[in-house]
Write an enzyme that holds these catalytic residues in place. Structure first.
Site, PDB file in Angstrom:
ATOM      1  N   TYR B 148      39.092 133.248  47.728  1.00 14.18           N
ATOM      2  CA  TYR B 148      38.457 132.049  48.277  1.00 14.18           C
ATOM      3  C   TYR B 148      39.243 130.829  47.820  1.00 14.18           C
ATOM      4  O   TYR B 148      39.656 130.750  46.669  1.00 14.18           O
ATOM      5  CB  TYR B 148      37.033 131.887  47.728  1.00 14.18           C
ATOM      6  CG  TYR B 148      36.066 132.978  48.043  1.00 14.18           C
ATOM      7  CD1 TYR B 148      36.075 134.174  47.326  1.00 14.18           C
ATOM      8  CD2 TYR B 148      35.096 132.802  49.022  1.00 14.18           C
ATOM      9  CE1 TYR B 148      35.146 135.172  47.596  1.00 14.18           C
ATOM     10  CE2 TYR B 148      34.158 133.792  49.293  1.00 14.18           C
ATOM     11  CZ  TYR B 148      34.190 134.967  48.586  1.00 14.18           C
ATOM     12  OH  TYR B 148      33.277 135.953  48.853  1.00 14.18           O
ATOM     13  N   HIS B 156      34.120 130.157  53.271  1.00 11.39           N
ATOM     14  CA  HIS B 156      34.252 131.606  53.439  1.00 11.39           C
ATOM     15  C   HIS B 156      35.571 132.070  52.827  1.00 11.39           C
ATOM     16  O   HIS B 156      36.524 131.288  52.771  1.00 11.39           O
ATOM     17  CB  HIS B 156      34.228 131.961  54.927  1.00 11.39           C
ATOM     18  CG  HIS B 156      32.910 131.730  55.585  1.00 11.39           C
ATOM     19  ND1 HIS B 156      31.877 132.631  55.508  1.00 11.39           N
ATOM     20  CD2 HIS B 156      32.442 130.687  56.312  1.00 11.39           C
ATOM     21  CE1 HIS B 156      30.834 132.166  56.181  1.00 11.39           C
ATOM     22  NE2 HIS B 156      31.144 130.982  56.682  1.00 11.39           N
ATOM     23  N   LYS B 193      39.278 137.400  58.022  1.00 10.25           N
ATOM     24  CA  LYS B 193      40.157 137.195  56.867  1.00 10.25           C
ATOM     25  C   LYS B 193      41.585 137.546  57.278  1.00 10.25           C
ATOM     26  O   LYS B 193      41.806 138.285  58.230  1.00 10.25           O
ATOM     27  CB  LYS B 193      39.742 138.108  55.708  1.00 10.25           C
ATOM     28  CG  LYS B 193      38.318 137.877  55.265  1.00 10.25           C
ATOM     29  CD  LYS B 193      37.937 138.651  54.048  1.00 10.25           C
ATOM     30  CE  LYS B 193      36.414 138.779  53.963  1.00 10.25           C
ATOM     31  NZ  LYS B 193      35.684 137.598  54.479  1.00 10.25           N
TER      32      LYS B 193
END
Lengths: 247, 247
Positions: B148, B156, B193
């Protein structure tokens, strides 16, 4: 995970029109048209008229390739699909760039040279096709195949399939570490598929000719996340688990 | 992929409260309280008062463990987290079951015995922590870590991280085959991601003591799907690509 039919009447439609019949129609049409498939790198190209195109699409073999010719269509088959039609269903012949017809043995050697894991992936592919699953490439999901219970128009795919060689991890190298298992199971869950691992054991038969295949055995395992809530109170939820016997 | 802040004021809040400051507060508090961590299998347990609990939670080290004691809380740290506090920040001491304080060398040996890939995973963990990324376990996504940019309450996670040993694939065995790369990238995409692979090169320094770590080098690579649409017409979309320089 229960089969996810697309819409209300789909299950009934599928029962009335079994996959075995659809593949058998393709089989007859290929034999009638004396079909030839051109070997091109890791694919086999087949020229198809309207009827054959319709049946290729229906039985879900290959992908159509658009050309400038309006009447004829070309279908591009993966090596597993082509070898299944040539060797298992005996309704197709592979031809080389020089136009010579290849024997099954030659096609087998060619496939192995293009894809070293071919004997394993083909055994897995044919294992599922023989049981009338519709088997497509799993490239999009990072697996070897995905398997549908019936036509993709009627039902979502149920299994993400990995074909692993038993005892020879160097060749395929999947699921060797936990993080890979986690990653694969997690991805399968997010696209509502169950991970089906087919462990193919060559039983020391080698890969010298396609006749070795009959001595290969396949062990089926599904890998799913264990949900600790599942068995705590509500015993009925257990009944929803995948019935392995149908594979 | 751009950073996905949670809500409007989050980015400003993060700028006003840098991660380096938050970790430094934890550091001071641990030194003040002469903190000790109990080695227990692959974890380190630390008893924490209200202030320390607050700072552990804020800096995102470990997970709190509920006990019957109301005032004291226990924090369970992964080996990488504990070793980072002991060795890199020098604000924690590990103790064995017999109560003896472990030297960094002893803690290093203990960590390696519990987790053979520890030197590699620790180098990757500390590499990101040194750059003020918040690093958490990636177990849920089948990777080693997730990273993060700031507190998970504000943003997020951006990266799913795999720590691989350069030149020693036997140890970790990930991304050796295309289907694994596909699967991992596909999963990362579905949870928004980017896959970050840290190739750790030990430069033949071995793993005999933690001082080897300073000679290890880390090569960073992100792996993303190529979207062929991206560069066709709209050149502005290219600007949205992840800026690797920030890692």
């Amino acid at each position: 995970m229960k089969p996810r039919w697309k819409g209300k009447g789909s299950e009934a439609k599928a029962s009335a029109d079994p996959m075995s019949k659809i593949v058998s129609q393709l089989h007859s049409s290929l034999i009638r048209s004396v079909a030839r498939g051109l070997l091109l790198s890791r694919n086999v190209l087949i020229e198809a008229d309207a009827e054959l195109s319709y049946l290729f699409n229906r039985a879900r073999f290959g992908r159509s390739r658009i050309t400038s010719q309006e009447e004829k269509q070309w279908f591009q088959l993966d090596m597993e699909e082509a070898f299944y039609l040539c060797f298992s269903l005996e309704c197709l012949k592979g031809i080389g760039k020089d136009g010579s017809i290849k024997s099954n043995k030659e096609l087998w050697e060619y496939s192995k040279s293009e894809k070293p894991a071919f004997p394993i992936s083909y055994k897995a592919y044919s294992h599922l096709r023989h049981k009338n699953w519709v088997v497509r490439s799993g490239l999009q999901y990072g697996v070897d195949f995905i398997a549908y219970r019936h036509l993709p128009a009627l039902i979502h795919s149920e299994y993400a399939v990995l074909a692993l060689s038993k005892g020879d991890n160097e060749l395929n190298g999947r699921l060797r570490v936990w993080s890979d298992v986690h990653c694969t199971v997690c991805l399968c869950g997010s696209v509502a598929k169950t991970l089906l691992v087919l462990f193919v054991d060559s039983n020391s038969q080698g890969t010298s000719s396609p006749s070795c295949l009959e001595h290969y055995t396949v062990e089926e395992e599904t890998i799913t996340r264990w949900n600790p809530e599942q068995s705590r109170e509500d015993q009925t939820s257990l009944r929803n688990q995948t019935n392995l016997g149908t594979i």
